[in-house]
Design a protein around this motif. Structure first.
Motif, PDB file in Angstrom:
ATOM      1  N   THR A 108      -8.394 -10.344   8.456  1.00 29.32           N
ATOM      2  CA  THR A 108      -8.582  -9.212   7.999  1.00 29.32           C
ATOM      3  C   THR A 108      -8.174  -9.324   6.442  1.00 29.32           C
ATOM      4  O   THR A 108      -7.148  -9.921   6.092  1.00 29.32           O
ATOM      5  N   SER A 109      -9.260  -9.225   5.696  1.00 26.50           N
ATOM      6  CA  SER A 109      -9.215  -9.509   4.195  1.00 26.50           C
ATOM      7  C   SER A 109      -8.270  -8.238   3.655  1.00 26.50           C
ATOM      8  O   SER A 109      -8.022  -7.478   4.127  1.00 26.50           O
ATOM      9  N   GLY A 110      -7.803  -8.892   2.207  1.00 27.43           N
ATOM     10  CA  GLY A 110      -6.882  -7.787   1.654  1.00 27.43           C
ATOM     11  C   GLY A 110      -7.683  -6.414   1.297  1.00 27.43           C
ATOM     12  O   GLY A 110      -6.812  -5.626   1.100  1.00 27.43           O
ATOM     13  N   GLY A 111      -8.854  -6.544   0.810  1.00 27.97           N
ATOM     14  CA  GLY A 111      -9.593  -5.443   0.490  1.00 27.97           C
ATOM     15  C   GLY A 111      -9.469  -4.317   1.605  1.00 27.97           C
ATOM     16  O   GLY A 111      -9.224  -3.302   1.301  1.00 27.97           O
ATOM     17  N   VAL A 112      -9.764  -4.853   2.812  1.00 25.11           N
ATOM     18  CA  VAL A 112      -9.703  -4.217   3.983  1.00 25.11           C
ATOM     19  C   VAL A 112      -8.361  -3.700   4.235  1.00 25.11           C
ATOM     20  O   VAL A 112      -7.936  -2.343   4.587  1.00 25.11           O
ATOM     21  N   VAL A 113      -7.470  -4.227   4.162  1.00 22.85           N
ATOM     22  CA  VAL A 113      -5.994  -3.734   4.420  1.00 22.85           C
ATOM     23  C   VAL A 113      -5.565  -2.654   3.306  1.00 22.85           C
ATOM     24  O   VAL A 113      -5.026  -1.608   3.796  1.00 22.85           O
ATOM     25  N   ILE A 114      -6.042  -2.795   2.124  1.00 22.19           N
ATOM     26  CA  ILE A 114      -5.723  -1.947   1.348  1.00 22.19           C
ATOM     27  C   ILE A 114      -6.520  -0.420   1.532  1.00 22.19           C
ATOM     28  O   ILE A 114      -6.017   0.880   1.522  1.00 22.19           O
ATOM     29  N   LEU A 115      -7.818  -0.479   1.932  1.00 24.54           N
ATOM     30  CA  LEU A 115      -8.553   0.663   2.316  1.00 24.54           C
ATOM     31  C   LEU A 115      -8.007   1.368   3.669  1.00 24.54           C
ATOM     32  O   LEU A 115      -8.004   2.480   3.658  1.00 24.54           O
ATOM     33  N   LEU A 116      -7.643   0.599   4.476  1.00 24.15           N
ATOM     34  CA  LEU A 116      -7.024   1.036   5.896  1.00 24.15           C
ATOM     35  C   LEU A 116      -5.692   1.769   5.445  1.00 24.15           C
ATOM     36  O   LEU A 116      -5.310   2.692   6.186  1.00 24.15           O
ATOM     37  N   GLY A 117      -4.873   1.128   4.497  1.00 18.14           N
ATOM     38  CA  GLY A 117      -3.638   1.574   4.158  1.00 18.14           C
ATOM     39  C   GLY A 117      -3.967   2.954   3.390  1.00 18.14           C
ATOM     40  O   GLY A 117      -3.145   4.046   3.721  1.00 18.14           O
ATOM     41  N   ILE A 118      -4.855   3.001   2.632  1.00 16.81           N
ATOM     42  CA  ILE A 118      -5.285   4.333   1.888  1.00 16.81           C
ATOM     43  C   ILE A 118      -5.546   5.358   2.916  1.00 16.81           C
ATOM     44  O   ILE A 118      -5.119   6.699   2.845  1.00 16.81           O
ATOM     45  N   ILE A 119      -6.556   5.069   3.898  1.00 18.01           N
ATOM     46  CA  ILE A 119      -7.150   6.068   4.599  1.00 18.01           C
ATOM     47  C   ILE A 119      -6.002   6.572   5.642  1.00 18.01           C
ATOM     48  O   ILE A 119      -6.140   7.685   6.071  1.00 18.01           O
ATOM     49  N   THR A 120      -5.265   5.677   6.023  1.00 21.27           N
ATOM     50  CA  THR A 120      -4.226   6.246   6.995  1.00 21.27           C
ATOM     51  C   THR A 120      -2.854   6.706   6.443  1.00 21.27           C
ATOM     52  O   THR A 120      -1.809   6.815   6.907  1.00 21.27           O
ATOM     53  N   CYS A 121      -2.964   6.744   5.184  1.00 23.20           N
ATOM     54  CA  CYS A 121      -1.626   7.422   4.439  1.00 23.20           C
ATOM     55  C   CYS A 121      -0.483   6.479   4.554  1.00 23.20           C
ATOM     56  O   CYS A 121       0.581   7.061   4.698  1.00 23.20           O
TER      57      CYS A 121
END
Length: 178
Positions: A108-121
């Protein structure tokens, strides 16, 4: 034609021996022909039944590539001063560095990690911290270094609100592995 190297019999007009690949001198030019490569006998088999070669590490005895060492104190200070914006960049770089050291192209790339972190609060970040600790432990074990349960430590620190300490510990591990 008889091969001068191995003595095997080859059809007339061949430029290279079919058995060993050495040039067969018949006085005729080889017209730029390249000798057939001898196929090594590798252990293990590919899904299609063919043999797979061993991995190549480009001179580095460990998979992956080079990662940059970062000053942990500076990363913490910049994360605080920018109200967490630099912290997002730091998470991105931590993810990419672990992926580089692990040598996993499907990670999993860093961008996806940040996006999923934001989406899941932020809930995904707990999972991410656990997996990063596990990945770091695997990297250390593959290099013959002692590995603990970093994932559990990172997770517990995040649950009690000390995620930035987990990032600092992770960066310290990466700096040592770089």
């Amino acid at each position: 034609m008889i091969c001068p190297n191995c003595g095997s019999n080859n059809p007339d007009g061949t430029a290279f021996c079919a058995n060993c690949g050495s040039p067969v001198s018949n006085g005729a030019p080889n017209n730029g022909a390249i000798p057939p490569q001898a196929q090594p006998n590798f252990q293990g088999s590919a899904p299609n039944g063919g043999m797979t070669p061993p991995p190549v590490f480009n001179g580095n005895p460990f998979p992956g590539g080079h990662i940059e060492q970062r000053n942990i104190a500076l990363c913490i200070i910049l994360s605080i001063i920018t109200c967490g914006i630099y912290g997002l960049y730091w998470i991105y770089k931590l993810t990419e560095d672990v992926n580089t050291l692990k040598g996993d192209p499907n990670a999993t790339s860093g961008g996806v990690v940040i996006l999923l972190g934001i989406i899941t609060c932020g809930i995904y970040m707990w999972y991410w911290l656990y997996k990063q600790g596990d990945n770091l432990d695997q990297i250390k074990a593959s290099r013959g270094l002692p590995a603990g349960n970093s994932g559990i430590l990172y997770l517990i620190l995040a649950i009690v609100g000390l995620s930035i300490v987990s990032y600092a510990l992770m960066q310290n591990e990466l700096n040592q592995l770089a």
